[in-house]
Design an enzyme around this catalytic site. Structure first.
Site, PDB file in Angstrom:
ATOM      1  N   SER A 266       0.799  -1.228   0.000  1.00 37.49           N
ATOM      2  CA  SER A 266       0.000   0.000   0.000  1.00 37.49           C
ATOM      3  C   SER A 266       0.833   1.279   0.000  1.00 37.49           C
ATOM      4  CB  SER A 266      -1.010  -0.022   1.149  1.00 37.49           C
ATOM      5  OG  SER A 266      -0.388  -0.202   2.378  1.00 37.49           O
TER       6      SER A 266
ATOM      7  N   ASP B 236       7.943   5.905 -11.585  1.00 41.93           N
ATOM      8  CA  ASP B 236       7.341   6.551 -12.753  1.00 41.93           C
ATOM      9  C   ASP B 236       8.037   7.853 -13.116  1.00 41.93           C
ATOM     10  OD1 ASP B 236       5.583   4.481 -12.933  1.00 41.93           O
ATOM     11  OD2 ASP B 236       3.770   5.642 -12.497  1.00 41.93           O
TER      12      ASP B 236
ATOM     13  N   LYS C 186      -1.286  -4.243  -2.993  1.00 40.79           N
ATOM     14  CA  LYS C 186      -2.512  -3.713  -2.391  1.00 40.79           C
ATOM     15  C   LYS C 186      -2.733  -2.294  -2.905  1.00 40.79           C
ATOM     16  CE  LYS C 186      -4.846  -2.657   1.928  1.00 40.79           C
ATOM     17  NZ  LYS C 186      -5.094  -1.242   1.576  1.00 40.79           N
TER      18      LYS C 186
END
Length: 445
Positions: A297, A308, A322
Site C-alpha cells: 500500500s 514513474d 494492495k
C-alpha cells in the site's frame, strides 16, 4: 525546507481515513433491494423464534454486519471497542504486543511480516508462517480479531505460539515475551563510501518529517558529499496516505505522486508534489528503493511514484499488490466501518492492485537460507480470498515471479555468510551505488 502549515487529514491506504457520513444518507435505501432486506429480517425473526438456544440481538446484528463486509474484500471490517482502540494505537505508532502484521487465510492466521526489531522478529517468526495455537489452544477457524487480541498484552508477559512453517516437517513451538512496540518508523545508517541508508518500517505519523531529519543526520555523519542513498521499504505494510505523499514529495519537485478513484463524492483525489514539502532533498544523489513481497500500500505508492518519475531505481522483489484505500466511517462514538472506498494509481495511471510494483532490477534475498521454501508459499494481495480484481485484467504471467536462473545470484547463504554478507539485497544495492557514482570515495570498502 519547512513543513507547510496545512491541515493533515488521516487518510490511510492500509488503515483508514476519517469520512463524515450523513444520517439521512444512511437512511436512504434503494427500493430495489427491499425484497433482500425482507429476507434478512425474516432470517432474523426465524433465528430469534426457533434457534435451539436464545440468541442476543447484538450477536445477530454483529454477525450480519461482519458477513456483509466479509463478502466485499479482505480489508473491509466492522470495528468497535477494543478493535477500534487497537487500530488507533497502531496509527500512533506504539502498543504492547508481539509486533506482527497478520491476515486470515482459509481459516488460519498467516504472518504477513514481523516488524523489524519486534519481539516476534527476535523470536524467529517469519513472513509466511501460520500460527495454529496460542498457549496450546487451537485458533484455526476462529476470528482474526480474537487471535490478535490474545497476542496483545502487557509488556513483559509471555505467550506460547505453535507455528507451521511451509517446508518444515514439524510444528515450531516458541515462547515470545511481549514488549512495547515502538515501531521506530524511520531509522538510518551510513555505509562505507558515503552511502546513506534510510529504513522506513511503517507509515505512521510524521514519517515524512522523520525521513527529512534522517537525511540531515546522514549529511552530518558523512561530513561531506553523500554519494548515494538507499530507501529501504522492505516488509513495510503501509499506513498513512498523507505520509506516503509526504515521503514521495521529499524526492520530487513537480508532478503527480498518486491519484485515487472511488464512487463516492470526494473519493477521487489527485496528490501532487509540493503538497507537503517545497523543493526536494538529495536532488543529485543516486537513489535506490528496496522493496519485497511485504512492501504494501503506502510503500507501493512511494515506490511507484519514484519509479514513474525515474527518480529512483527500484530493486528487490515484486511488492504485495494492495492498491486500495480504506476509510473509517464513524458509527456513533465507539464503532466504525473500515470500508474500501477507492483504488489508487501511480503517476502513469498504473494500478498496483494484484500485480504490485515490479522492480527495475529483481534481486532475490539469497542470504536467507529458507528463501526458496518461503517464496513458494509467499503471500500477496492476489492470494487473498475476495481481493479486488485489477481493472486492467492482469494475465497470470504478470502475477508470477521470474524463475529464470540468474548467474549473479548463484551463491548460497552459507557462502555469503562466510563473506560477512547477512543481507544480500542491501549489500547488492550498496555495491550498485558504488559502481554508479563517479566519486572515488564511493568506491571505497
Amino acid at each position: 525546507m519547512k513543513l507547510p502549515v496545512v491541515a493533515r487529514s488521516l487518510a490511510f491506504v492500509s488503515a483508514l481515513a476519517m469520512v463524515p457520513i450523513a444520517t439521512a444518507g444512511m437512511a436512504q435505501v434503494d427500493s430495489r433491494v427491499a425484497p433482500e432486506f425482507a429476507k434478512l429480517f425474516a432470517t432474523y425473526q426465524r433465528i430469534k423464534a426457533s434457534y435451539v438456544d436464545p440468541v442476543d440481538d447484538d450477536k445477530l446484528i454483529r454477525g450480519a454486519i461482519d458477513g456483509m463486509l466479509a463478502s466485499l474484500d479482505p480489508h473491509s471490517a466492522y470495528l468497535d471497542g477494543a478493535d477500534l482502540q487497537r487500530l488507533e494505537t497502531l496509527i500512533d505508532g506504539n502498543y504492547s504486543g508481539l509486533g506482527l502484521s497478520v491476515v486470515m487465510e482459509e481459516g488460519a492466521v498467516k504472518v504477513v511480516s514481523p516488524f523489524r526489531g519486534s519481539p516476534a522478529e527476535k523470536a524467529g517468526i517469519k513472513a509466511g508462517d501460520f500460527i495454529t495455537h496460542l498457549n496450546g489452544k487451537l485458533i484455526y477457524g476462529g476470528d482474526l480479531d480474537d487471535a490478535v487480541s490474545q497476542m496483545r498484552g502487557p509488556a513483559g508477559t509471555s505467550i506460547n505460539l505453535t507455528i507451521f512453517r511451509p517446508g518444515s516437517e514439524e510444528p515450531i513451538e516458541t515462547t515470545v515475551t511481549r514488549g512495547v512496540i515502538e515501531l521506530e518508523p524511520v531509522t538510518h545508517t551510513v555505509a562505507d563510501g558515503g552511502i546513506g541508508i534510510i529504513t522506513v518500517n511503517e507509515f505512521s505519523r510524521d514519517v515524512g518529517a522523520d525521513v527529512y531529519a534522517a537525511w540531515g543526520d546522514i549529511q552530518k555523519e558523512v561530513g561531506g558529499k553523500v554519494n548515494g542513498l538507499i530507501l529501504d521499504l522492505r516488509s513495510n505494510p503501509g499506513g498513512s496516505l498523507d505520509e506516503a505523499v509526504a515521503l514521495s514529495d521529499l524526492f520530487l519537485d513537480e508532478g503527480r505522486i498518486v491519484s485515487q478513484r472511488g464512487r463516492a463524492r470526494g473519493e477521487s483525489i489527485t496528490y501532487n508534489s509540493e503538497t507537503m514539502f517545497r523543493g526536494q532533498i538529495a536532488p543529485n544523489v543516486p537513489l535506490i528503493v528496496l522493496i519485497d513481497a511485504g512492501s504494501a500500500s503506502a510503500s507501493e505508492i512511494v515506490a511507484g511514484a519514484l519509479q514513474d518519475h525515474r527518480r529512483a531505481l527500484i530493486m528487490g522483489e515484486r511488492s504485495f499488490g494492495k492498491g486500495s484505500v480504506q476509510s473509517l466511517v464513524p458509527l456513533g462514538d465507539d464503532a466504525a466501518l473500515k470500508l474500501t472506498t477507492a483504488r489508487y494509481y501511480t503517476p502513469s495511471g498504473h494500478s498496483v492492485q494484484e500485480g504490485g510494483i515490479k522492480p527495475d532490477i529483481r534481486v532475490p534475498q539469497i542470504s536467507d537460507p529458507d528463501m526458496e521454501r518461503r517464496m513458494k508459499y509467499q503471500l500477496r494481495e492476489s492470494d487473498l480470498r475476495g481481493h479486488l480484481i485489477n481493472e486492467a485484467d492482469l494475465k497470470d504471467d504478470d502475477l508470477e515471479r521470474d524463475l529464470k536462473a540468474d548467474p549473479r545470484f548463484s551463491q548460497t547463504s552459507e557462502q555469503l555468510k562466510e563473506q560477512g554478507i547477512e543481507d544480500f539485497q542491501l549489500d547488492y544495492a550498496i555495491k550498485t551505488l558504488r559502481r554508479t557514482t563517479a566519486s572515488s570515495v564511493a568506491l571505497l570498502k
